[in-house]
Design a protein around this motif. Structure first.
Motif, PDB file in Angstrom:
ATOM      1  N   PRO A 184      -5.754   6.691  -9.700  1.00 20.07           N
ATOM      2  CA  PRO A 184      -5.913   7.235  -8.337  1.00 20.07           C
ATOM      3  C   PRO A 184      -4.921   8.361  -8.133  1.00 20.07           C
ATOM      4  CG  PRO A 184      -4.745   5.136  -8.288  1.00 20.07           C
ATOM      5  CD  PRO A 184      -5.221   5.313  -9.700  1.00 20.07           C
ATOM      6  N   VAL A 185      -5.278   9.371  -7.374  1.00 13.78           N
ATOM      7  CA  VAL A 185      -4.404  10.530  -7.199  1.00 13.78           C
ATOM      8  C   VAL A 185      -3.097  10.172  -6.499  1.00 13.78           C
ATOM      9  CG1 VAL A 185      -6.184  12.301  -7.288  1.00 13.78           C
ATOM     10  CG2 VAL A 185      -5.688  11.152  -5.103  1.00 13.78           C
ATOM     11  N   LYS A 186      -3.063   9.058  -5.763  1.00 11.89           N
ATOM     12  CA  LYS A 186      -1.826   8.687  -5.094  1.00 11.89           C
ATOM     13  C   LYS A 186      -0.721   8.352  -6.082  1.00 11.89           C
ATOM     14  CE  LYS A 186      -3.055   3.780  -4.480  1.00 11.89           C
ATOM     15  NZ  LYS A 186      -3.303   2.728  -3.469  1.00 11.89           N
ATOM     16  N   ARG A 187      -1.076   8.109  -7.356  1.00  8.18           N
ATOM     17  CA  ARG A 187      -0.061   7.846  -8.374  1.00  8.18           C
ATOM     18  C   ARG A 187       0.610   9.121  -8.856  1.00  8.18           C
ATOM     19  NH1 ARG A 187      -0.727   3.563 -12.031  1.00  8.18           N
ATOM     20  NH2 ARG A 187       0.986   4.578 -13.140  1.00  8.18           N
ATOM     21  N   PHE A 188       0.029  10.287  -8.552  1.00 13.25           N
ATOM     22  CA  PHE A 188       0.596  11.549  -9.012  1.00 13.25           C
ATOM     23  C   PHE A 188       1.854  11.875  -8.218  1.00 13.25           C
ATOM     24  CE2 PHE A 188      -3.282  13.917 -10.944  1.00 13.25           C
ATOM     25  CZ  PHE A 188      -3.731  12.737 -11.518  1.00 13.25           C
TER      26      PHE A 188
END
Length: 365
Positions: A184-188
């Motif tokens: 998920p992009v929130k991990r970036f």
């Protein structure tokens, strides 16, 4: 769109990211056997206190750093609060860094509890080195650490969080793009709540969704961050591990689990930040002429207030007094505060100011 792979030169690097597991809380559990296996929060237990760090036993109940203590206690009635001991945390951090530097001079600390290492020149498998380092950390400090091993910093940091606690994850060059696109992009790194919501509105939930967008789309929607997102979604990161850089300021900031609004809550949070910042100032034998308070409100409006002096500030009592006065001038706050920070800048005089840049890392232990 075809997936672009990292260059050969980048993929030839061997980067390790080491992250101590629940560092502050684990130190407290190590030093007090009565705390072992129990939910522990480092921070103030008083009604307006804030959790600085939480043990894994506490995290099971949803307790997280930057959470108001009353909320943490409501989630976990058996939660045990202990006062922070930053002198001890710093001492343990120095032990860990000595282990790192026995392997390579290319060590870039990010905070007291995490660092990047470039072990390319050692000519040995990075997985073996990471395993040895983790074993030595356990032997010397009695604590556990997780490791991420990959060909760049971005992936190594993602990997170290993959098998926590006390685990290791390896991402090889041929796996990098697929690994990133599965997340998920929130991990970036750099994708906070606001950016995440914006990406969701644009139909971007995962790294794969991000990789499908071309540069023109990313520039139109994310401006200066477009190139970073383009490359990150493809597992590309050419940043070197920097053993040192010239610091222009020393500070810390905290984003709160819940917005703070009362003078008591904000004062308690600021006192914790003062302790952390002064530990860094003291460790660098530094002094500076400007003290800056940073506040970000619930609606993401941000303000800074600063006070400068003709002579460098080299006394903790003065630093704390000015920080509290800067905060007092903003009270009562017109709306909830989601982030608070304090910085000393205009650094002068100390040769040790050329040190790795460190950031407060209380929410991602």
């Amino acid at each position: 769109m075809a997936t672009e792979l990292p260059s050969a030169s980048a993929s030839a690097r061997k980067i390790i990211h080491i992250d101590m597991d629940a560092f502050f809380a684990s130190v407290e559990q190590r030093d007090d056997p009565n705390l072992r296996g129990k939910p522990v929060a480092v921070g103030g237990a008083k009604a307006r206190g804030v959790v600085a760090a939480a043990s894994y036993e506490a995290r099971v109940f949803g307790v997280r750093s930057a959470m108001p203590s009353v909320t943490a206690k409501r989630l976990c009635p058996d939660l045990i609060f202990v006062k922070s001991r930053f002198d001890v945390y710093r001492s343990v951090s120095q032990q860990v860094r000595e282990i790192f530097r026995a392997y390579t001079p290319l060590v870039e600390p990010l905070s007291l509890d995490e660092a990047y290492l470039d072990v390319t020149a050692l000519g040995r498998p990075a997985t073996d080195i990471a395993g040895e380092i983790r074993a030595q950390i356990r032997e010397v400090t009695g604590l556990t650490a997780s490791a991420g091993v990959s060909y760049n910093k971005f992936l190594a940091k993602l990997a170290s969080d993959q098998n926590k606690p006390d685990g290791m994850c390896v991402i090889r060059p041929e796996q990098g793009a697929a690994f990133v696109q599965s997340l998920p992009v929130k991990r970036f790194h750099g994708v906070g709540p606001v950016t995440q919501k914006k990406m969701q509105r644009l139909g971007i939930e995962t790294g794969a969704d991000l990789a499908e967008r071309d540069m023109a789309f990313l520039r139109a929607n994310f401006r200066s961050s477009a190139e970073y997102y383009y490359r990150a979604a493809r597992g590309i990161d050419d940043r070197p591990v920097r053993a040192s850089r010239t610091r222009k300021s020393i500070g810390a900031e905290r984003t709160f689990f819940e917005d703070l609004s009362t003078a008591e809550e904000l004062s308690a949070a600021l006192d914790d930040i003062i302790e952390i910042v002064w530990e860094r100032i003291d460790a660098n034998d530094a002094s500076g002429r400007t003290i800056t308070l940073k506040m970000k409100f619930a609606d993401f409006q941000q303000i800074t207030r600063a006070q400068s002096f003709a002579a460098p500030v080299a006394d903790k009592a003065v630093f704390a007094k000015v920080g509290r006065e800067l905060l007092a001038d903003q009270l009562p706050v017109p709306k909830g505060v989601r982030l608070l920070g304090l910085t000393l800048s205009g650094l002068v005089g100390a040769a040790k100011i050329k040190t790795p840049k460190e950031q407060l890392s209380l929410g991602i232990e």
